[in-house]
Design a protein around this motif. Structure first.
Motif, PDB file in Angstrom:
ATOM      1  N   GLU A 157      34.459  34.093  38.828  1.00 20.63           N
ATOM      2  CA  GLU A 157      35.814  34.567  39.129  1.00 20.63           C
ATOM      3  C   GLU A 157      36.422  34.977  37.782  1.00 20.63           C
ATOM      4  OE1 GLU A 157      38.869  35.209  41.731  1.00 20.63           O
ATOM      5  OE2 GLU A 157      37.748  33.450  42.419  1.00 20.63           O
ATOM      6  N   PRO A 158      36.556  36.281  37.505  1.00 19.85           N
ATOM      7  CA  PRO A 158      37.017  36.687  36.169  1.00 19.85           C
ATOM      8  C   PRO A 158      38.542  36.665  36.043  1.00 19.85           C
ATOM      9  CG  PRO A 158      36.378  38.620  37.447  1.00 19.85           C
ATOM     10  CD  PRO A 158      36.232  37.436  38.358  1.00 19.85           C
ATOM     11  N   VAL A 159      39.025  36.331  34.847  1.00 23.41           N
ATOM     12  CA  VAL A 159      40.457  36.443  34.536  1.00 23.41           C
ATOM     13  C   VAL A 159      40.591  37.086  33.153  1.00 23.41           C
ATOM     14  CG1 VAL A 159      41.433  34.527  35.887  1.00 23.41           C
ATOM     15  CG2 VAL A 159      40.485  34.072  33.640  1.00 23.41           C
ATOM     16  N   ALA A 160      41.644  37.871  32.980  1.00 27.49           N
ATOM     17  CA  ALA A 160      41.894  38.470  31.666  1.00 27.49           C
ATOM     18  C   ALA A 160      42.445  37.394  30.738  1.00 27.49           C
ATOM     19  CB  ALA A 160      42.900  39.609  31.800  1.00 27.49           C
ATOM     20  N   TYR A 161      42.001  37.392  29.475  1.00 28.71           N
ATOM     21  CA  TYR A 161      42.652  36.505  28.505  1.00 28.71           C
ATOM     22  C   TYR A 161      43.941  37.176  28.039  1.00 28.71           C
ATOM     23  CZ  TYR A 161      39.727  39.296  25.209  1.00 28.71           C
ATOM     24  OH  TYR A 161      39.110  40.305  24.518  1.00 28.71           O
ATOM     25  N   GLY A 162      44.770  36.453  27.256  1.00 28.47           N
ATOM     26  CA  GLY A 162      46.066  37.001  26.830  1.00 28.47           C
ATOM     27  C   GLY A 162      47.218  36.275  27.521  1.00 28.47           C
ATOM     28  N   ASP A 163      48.455  36.707  27.188  1.00 26.93           N
ATOM     29  CA  ASP A 163      49.666  36.041  27.698  1.00 26.93           C
ATOM     30  C   ASP A 163      49.565  35.743  29.196  1.00 26.93           C
ATOM     31  OD1 ASP A 163      50.809  36.051  25.283  1.00 26.93           O
ATOM     32  OD2 ASP A 163      52.203  37.723  25.665  1.00 26.93           O
ATOM     33  N   GLY A 164      49.954  34.533  29.577  1.00 26.37           N
ATOM     34  CA  GLY A 164      49.969  34.168  30.994  1.00 26.37           C
ATOM     35  C   GLY A 164      48.642  33.636  31.506  1.00 26.37           C
ATOM     36  N   LEU A 165      47.688  33.355  30.586  1.00 19.78           N
ATOM     37  CA  LEU A 165      46.351  32.909  31.023  1.00 19.78           C
ATOM     38  C   LEU A 165      46.421  31.628  31.858  1.00 19.78           C
ATOM     39  CD1 LEU A 165      43.260  33.061  31.004  1.00 19.78           C
ATOM     40  CD2 LEU A 165      43.273  31.954  28.765  1.00 19.78           C
ATOM     41  N   VAL A 166      47.233  30.659  31.406  1.00 20.81           N
ATOM     42  CA  VAL A 166      47.298  29.381  32.128  1.00 20.81           C
ATOM     43  C   VAL A 166      47.713  29.622  33.582  1.00 20.81           C
ATOM     44  CG1 VAL A 166      48.578  27.201  32.311  1.00 20.81           C
ATOM     45  CG2 VAL A 166      47.748  27.965  30.083  1.00 20.81           C
ATOM     46  N   ASP A 167      48.710  30.460  33.792  1.00 21.68           N
ATOM     47  CA  ASP A 167      49.182  30.713  35.160  1.00 21.68           C
ATOM     48  C   ASP A 167      48.119  31.416  35.992  1.00 21.68           C
ATOM     49  OD1 ASP A 167      51.552  29.540  34.505  1.00 21.68           O
ATOM     50  OD2 ASP A 167      52.544  31.434  33.953  1.00 21.68           O
ATOM     51  N   ARG A 168      47.422  32.359  35.364  1.00 21.81           N
ATOM     52  CA  ARG A 168      46.393  33.082  36.133  1.00 21.81           C
ATOM     53  C   ARG A 168      45.271  32.136  36.568  1.00 21.81           C
ATOM     54  NH1 ARG A 168      47.764  36.892  32.416  1.00 21.81           N
ATOM     55  NH2 ARG A 168      46.038  36.474  30.984  1.00 21.81           N
ATOM     56  N   VAL A 169      44.916  31.201  35.691  1.00 23.96           N
ATOM     57  CA  VAL A 169      43.846  30.261  36.064  1.00 23.96           C
ATOM     58  C   VAL A 169      44.367  29.296  37.121  1.00 23.96           C
ATOM     59  CG1 VAL A 169      42.276  28.462  35.236  1.00 23.96           C
ATOM     60  CG2 VAL A 169      42.704  30.476  33.818  1.00 23.96           C
ATOM     61  N   ARG A 170      45.612  28.786  36.937  1.00 25.48           N
ATOM     62  CA  ARG A 170      46.171  27.849  37.922  1.00 25.48           C
ATOM     63  C   ARG A 170      46.219  28.479  39.308  1.00 25.48           C
ATOM     64  NH1 ARG A 170      50.294  25.204  34.322  1.00 25.48           N
ATOM     65  NH2 ARG A 170      49.312  23.178  33.880  1.00 25.48           N
ATOM     66  N   ALA A 171      46.488  29.794  39.352  1.00 28.21           N
ATOM     67  CA  ALA A 171      46.577  30.476  40.648  1.00 28.21           C
ATOM     68  C   ALA A 171      45.231  30.470  41.372  1.00 28.21           C
ATOM     69  CB  ALA A 171      47.056  31.916  40.448  1.00 28.21           C
ATOM     70  N   ILE A 172      44.138  30.335  40.621  1.00 26.61           N
ATOM     71  CA  ILE A 172      42.807  30.283  41.252  1.00 26.61           C
ATOM     72  C   ILE A 172      42.538  28.869  41.768  1.00 26.61           C
ATOM     73  CG2 ILE A 172      40.313  30.537  40.845  1.00 26.61           C
ATOM     74  CD1 ILE A 172      41.045  32.646  38.693  1.00 26.61           C
ATOM     75  N   HIS A 223      35.077  42.706  34.164  1.00 23.20           N
ATOM     76  CA  HIS A 223      35.227  41.818  35.319  1.00 23.20           C
ATOM     77  C   HIS A 223      34.205  42.067  36.422  1.00 23.20           C
ATOM     78  CE1 HIS A 223      39.543  40.275  34.324  1.00 23.20           C
ATOM     79  NE2 HIS A 223      38.698  40.138  33.325  1.00 23.20           N
ATOM     80  N   ASP A 224      33.890  43.353  36.682  1.00 22.88           N
ATOM     81  CA  ASP A 224      32.913  43.624  37.754  1.00 22.88           C
ATOM     82  C   ASP A 224      31.558  43.021  37.419  1.00 22.88           C
ATOM     83  OD1 ASP A 224      34.661  44.835  39.411  1.00 22.88           O
ATOM     84  OD2 ASP A 224      34.129  46.899  38.833  1.00 22.88           O
ATOM     85  N   GLU A 225      31.161  43.157  36.136  1.00 18.74           N
ATOM     86  CA  GLU A 225      29.872  42.614  35.731  1.00 18.74           C
ATOM     87  C   GLU A 225      29.853  41.091  35.920  1.00 18.74           C
ATOM     88  OE1 GLU A 225      28.962  43.515  31.674  1.00 18.74           O
ATOM     89  OE2 GLU A 225      27.164  42.278  31.702  1.00 18.74           O
ATOM     90  N   LEU A 226      30.954  40.432  35.569  1.00 17.96           N
ATOM     91  CA  LEU A 226      30.998  38.970  35.714  1.00 17.96           C
ATOM     92  C   LEU A 226      30.956  38.560  37.189  1.00 17.96           C
ATOM     93  CD1 LEU A 226      33.478  37.940  32.891  1.00 17.96           C
ATOM     94  CD2 LEU A 226      31.022  37.544  32.983  1.00 17.96           C
ATOM     95  N   ARG A 227      31.599  39.349  38.053  1.00 21.65           N
ATOM     96  CA  ARG A 227      31.542  39.030  39.493  1.00 21.65           C
ATOM     97  C   ARG A 227      30.106  39.051  39.991  1.00 21.65           C
ATOM     98  NH1 ARG A 227      36.094  42.540  39.695  1.00 21.65           N
ATOM     99  NH2 ARG A 227      37.993  41.262  39.791  1.00 21.65           N
ATOM    100  N   ARG A 228      29.287  39.938  39.413  1.00 23.10           N
ATOM    101  CA  ARG A 228      27.874  40.023  39.788  1.00 23.10           C
ATOM    102  C   ARG A 228      27.150  38.700  39.538  1.00 23.10           C
ATOM    103  NH1 ARG A 228      23.441  41.935  37.821  1.00 23.10           N
ATOM    104  NH2 ARG A 228      24.154  42.380  35.715  1.00 23.10           N
ATOM    105  N   TYR A 229      27.625  37.930  38.548  1.00 22.33           N
ATOM    106  CA  TYR A 229      27.043  36.614  38.252  1.00 22.33           C
ATOM    107  C   TYR A 229      27.763  35.500  39.038  1.00 22.33           C
ATOM    108  CZ  TYR A 229      24.498  38.613  34.247  1.00 22.33           C
ATOM    109  OH  TYR A 229      23.651  39.344  33.442  1.00 22.33           O
TER     110      TYR A 229
END
Ligand SMILES: NC(=O)c1ccc[n+]([C@@H]2O[C@H](COP(=O)([O-])OP(=O)(O)OC[C@H]3O[C@@H](n4cnc5c(N)ncnc54)[C@H](OP(=O)(O)O)[C@@H]3O)[C@@H](O)[C@H]2O)c1
Length: 306
Positions: free
Chosen positions: A186-201, A177-183
């Motif tokens: 906004e990083p999110v972990a894949y896996g259970d609950g992905l839709v909610d994590r993206v919606r929260a952004i 995630h830190d490396e992606l922030r450098r670009y």
């Protein structure tokens, strides 16, 4: 390096093949580095056909190197070519080699800002990323969800999307995630609950799937209503069923990717496009390089050197 049969990377063997001098329009290039891409092992894995007439199968599609000889009338897509020019070659059949013979039209000048290792990993991933962003019309003000943002294609997509003025949300394991922030991602972990994590952004306009998992495809169609703005380069069967864009070199894809090549080289030359090299293997260890790619967690480009 050729695949002597269909199967796992153990089928890779070194073979002596004498190349003829370049014919009209052709260029002979001394290879300094070859990009390794998942398609390289998929082609001999058997999952894309197992016609024994194609054996032994030359492996690898892109290199960087130095022009060793120029055939009559050969010209690159960035201009004339002469012996000693540092170049990138795409569309190669048999890139894991000391030398390659190419059509001049597949040869471009290596950006001086890139090392040979970086240059060998620029065009296949960059052209694919360009195709994804073009087909989904990504532009200023769009929010783009990228599944698999930290891989070879992913790191190209995130940079090129940002250059078009888009905001990028990218899925990756937390250690990236830190490396992606450098670009600017906004990083999110894949896996259970992905839709909610993206919606929260926030809302998403475009979804690009570079991994082909059910999770990536289901999340994409749940978050983006307009299926013409969802594309996959890996979820072929389900992508077709879902009515999203399934992108390959077919159906005009190659033309879009070819047209992107000079633009990618210019961006890299200007320092506006990075190639992040994860690992470099000698050709003799190509099987190890492919096993590493097959694990599915490359942190950028995997490159081979003579
Ligand atoms: N259709 C075409 O024209 C075309 C062209 C180029 C490539 N491709 C295909 O596109 C795919 C990606 O290519 P690539 O060169 O980018 O491969 P790559 O560099 O090997 O991609 C590895 C990345 O995938 C991520 N990843 C693995 N499992 C994931 C999951 N479940 N969810 C989200 N991300 C996940 C990894 O992230 P973590 O390490 O964080 O887990 C890693 O960053 C391959 O299948 C390739 O064959 C297709």
């Amino acid at each position: 390096m050729v695949a002597s049969g269909y199967g796992s990377p153990e089928v890779l063997v070194l073979q002596d093949i004498e190349l003829p001098p370049p014919g009209p329009g052709q260029v002979l290039v001394d290879v300094r580095a070859a990009g390794a891409n998942p398609i390289d092992y998929k082609l001999y894995s058997g999952q894309m056909g197992d016609d024994h007439a194609n054996l032994p199968m030359p492996v690898g599609m892109e290199v960087s190197g130095v022009v060793a000889a120029v055939g009559d009338g050969a010209e690159g897509y960035t201009g004339p070519l002469t012996v000693g020019d540092e170049v990138i070659v795409t569309g190669v059949r048999g890139a894991y080699a000391d030398q390659v013979l190419a059509d001049g039209s597949d040869v471009g000048r290596k950006p001086s800002a890139l090392s040979f290792e970086q240059a060998a990993g620029l065009v296949l991933t960059g052209g694919t990323a360009w195709h994804l962003l073009t087909e989904t019309a990504v532009g200023t003000g769009d929010t783009v969800l990228v599944h698999g943002a930290g891989g070879g294609v992913g790191l190209m997509v995130v940079q090129l999307a940002a250059a078009r003025g888009a905001k990028v949300i990218g899925t990756a394991s937390p250690s990236r995630h830190d490396e992606l922030r450098r670009y600017g991602v906004e990083p999110v972990a894949y896996g259970d609950g992905l839709v909610d994590r993206v919606r929260a952004i926030g809302p998403v306009d475009v979804a690009l799937d570079l991994v082909g998992t059910d999770e990536a495809l289901d999340t994409s169609v749940e978050l983006v209503a307009d299926r013409s703005r969802i594309a996959t380069i890996a979820g072929f069967a389900r992508g077709g069923d879902l009515g999203i864009k399934v992108l390959t070199e077919a159906n005009g894809g190659q033309a879009i990717r070819d047209a992107a090549r000079p633009e990618l080289l210019a961006l890299a030359d200007a320092g506006a496009l990075e190639v992040s090299v994860d690992k470099v293997f000698p050709f003799a260890e190509a099987a190890d390089a492919h096993r590493y790619l097959q694990e599915g967690h490359a942190r950028g480009k995997v490159v081979l050197v003579p």
